[in-house]
Design a protein around this motif. Structure first.
Motif, PDB file in Angstrom:
ATOM      1  N   UNK A 110       0.858  -1.194   0.000  1.00 29.63           N
ATOM      2  CA  UNK A 110       0.000   0.000   0.000  1.00 29.63           C
ATOM      3  C   UNK A 110       0.883   1.229   0.000  1.00 29.63           C
ATOM      4  N   UNK A 111       0.774   2.032  -1.054  1.00 28.19           N
ATOM      5  CA  UNK A 111       1.619   3.216  -1.192  1.00 28.19           C
ATOM      6  C   UNK A 111       0.855   4.302  -1.930  1.00 28.19           C
ATOM      7  N   UNK A 112       0.857   5.502  -1.389  1.00 31.29           N
ATOM      8  CA  UNK A 112       0.246   6.682  -2.021  1.00 31.29           C
ATOM      9  C   UNK A 112      -1.222   6.464  -2.395  1.00 31.29           C
ATOM     10  N   UNK A 113      -1.956   5.770  -1.533  1.00 31.66           N
ATOM     11  CA  UNK A 113      -3.384   5.563  -1.776  1.00 31.66           C
ATOM     12  C   UNK A 113      -3.711   4.471  -2.766  1.00 31.66           C
ATOM     13  N   UNK A 114      -2.718   3.667  -3.145  1.00 34.29           N
ATOM     14  CA  UNK A 114      -2.955   2.570  -4.083  1.00 34.29           C
ATOM     15  C   UNK A 114      -2.536   1.255  -3.421  1.00 34.29           C
ATOM     16  N   UNK A 115      -3.492   0.328  -3.341  1.00 28.94           N
ATOM     17  CA  UNK A 115      -3.219  -1.015  -2.838  1.00 28.94           C
ATOM     18  C   UNK A 115      -2.878  -1.887  -4.035  1.00 28.94           C
ATOM     19  N   UNK A 116      -1.688  -2.479  -4.026  1.00 28.05           N
ATOM     20  CA  UNK A 116      -1.239  -3.323  -5.133  1.00 28.05           C
ATOM     21  C   UNK A 116      -1.057  -4.750  -4.638  1.00 28.05           C
ATOM     22  N   UNK A 117      -1.771  -5.673  -5.287  1.00 32.63           N
ATOM     23  CA  UNK A 117      -1.637  -7.093  -4.986  1.00 32.63           C
ATOM     24  C   UNK A 117      -0.911  -7.765  -6.132  1.00 32.63           C
ATOM     25  N   UNK A 118       0.072  -8.587  -5.799  1.00 28.47           N
ATOM     26  CA  UNK A 118       0.806  -9.362  -6.795  1.00 28.47           C
ATOM     27  C   UNK A 118       0.498 -10.832  -6.546  1.00 28.47           C
ATOM     28  N   UNK A 119      -0.099 -11.472  -7.566  1.00 24.67           N
ATOM     29  CA  UNK A 119      -0.541 -12.855  -7.437  1.00 24.67           C
ATOM     30  C   UNK A 119       0.251 -13.701  -8.425  1.00 24.67           C
ATOM     31  N   UNK A 120       1.167 -14.539  -7.936  1.00 17.59           N
ATOM     32  CA  UNK A 120       1.994 -15.343  -8.846  1.00 17.59           C
ATOM     33  C   UNK A 120       1.181 -16.431  -9.552  1.00 17.59           C
ATOM     34  N   UNK A 121       1.627 -16.747 -10.745  1.00 20.38           N
ATOM     35  CA  UNK A 121       1.040 -17.865 -11.481  1.00 20.38           C
ATOM     36  C   UNK A 121       1.599 -19.146 -10.879  1.00 20.38           C
ATOM     37  N   UNK A 122       0.737 -20.108 -10.621  1.00 19.84           N
ATOM     38  CA  UNK A 122       1.150 -21.368 -10.008  1.00 19.84           C
ATOM     39  C   UNK A 122       2.115 -22.110 -10.931  1.00 19.84           C
ATOM     40  N   UNK A 123       3.066 -22.811 -10.320  1.00 26.14           N
ATOM     41  CA  UNK A 123       4.064 -23.553 -11.093  1.00 26.14           C
ATOM     42  C   UNK A 123       3.403 -24.558 -12.033  1.00 26.14           C
ATOM     43  N   UNK A 124       2.314 -25.189 -11.588  1.00 29.65           N
ATOM     44  CA  UNK A 124       1.650 -26.194 -12.416  1.00 29.65           C
ATOM     45  C   UNK A 124       1.015 -25.594 -13.667  1.00 29.65           C
ATOM     46  N   UNK A 125       0.812 -24.261 -13.687  1.00 31.08           N
ATOM     47  CA  UNK A 125       0.169 -23.619 -14.826  1.00 31.08           C
ATOM     48  C   UNK A 125       1.173 -23.053 -15.828  1.00 31.08           C
ATOM     49  N   UNK A 126       2.450 -23.021 -15.450  1.00 32.72           N
ATOM     50  CA  UNK A 126       3.470 -22.476 -16.339  1.00 32.72           C
ATOM     51  C   UNK A 126       3.815 -23.504 -17.414  1.00 32.72           C
TER      52      UNK A 126
END
Length: 143
Positions: A110-126
């Motif tokens: 959370x920075x400067x009024x923006x919540x950023x979520x980073x969701x990794x792609x599962x290894x099984x889907x790569x």
């Protein structure tokens, strides 16, 4: 990788912005962006004026829920409000995540009024390369 569940969500969001502030039982929607960046999905929510301790992020199965509350600023007795356009109240957004995303490794910032979520792609889907083994009993064909 993100799935939309309601084609009328944008219409609901606009209607809610024109109505009363959100409550815990009926929260207002919050604007967001979602995009893929390398091996992860990034979801950014606009939450200006919300403190980090007023944000709640939950994941249950593949349903991601973000709730936040923008509280009124304490005012002195002699202050008279002339204009108030910034919405107060509770904001919420739910996103259905695909099974190919790793919900166990979500990172939030959370920075400067923006919540950023980073969701990794599962290894099984790569995508992965599969090597072909050569059997030990191969025959040579002569003609």
């Amino acid at each position: 990788m993100l799935m939309r569940t309601d084609p009328f969500r944008e219409l609901d969001r606009l209607a809610q912005q024109l109505m009363v502030p959100g409550t815990w039982s009926k929260p207002s929607a919050m604007p967001m962006d979602a995009y893929r960046e390398g091996d992860e999905y990034v979801v950014a929510f606009d939450l200006p004026g919300v403190t980090a301790d007023a944000i709640d992020i939950d994941v249950e199965r593949n349903m991601l829920t973000v709730k936040a509350e923008r509280r009124p600023v304490a005012k002195a007795d002699e202050v008279q409000m002339e204009l108030s356009e910034r919405p107060l109240g509770v904001f919420s957004r739910q996103i259905v995540l695909a099974d190919t995303l790793s919900t166990e490794r979500i990172q939030a910032e959370y920075d400067a009024g923006v919540l950023t979520l980073r969701i990794p792609i599962a290894e099984r889907a790569k995508p992965r390369k599969i090597s072909i083994g050569v059997g030990s009993g191969h025959k040579e064909i002569s003609g």
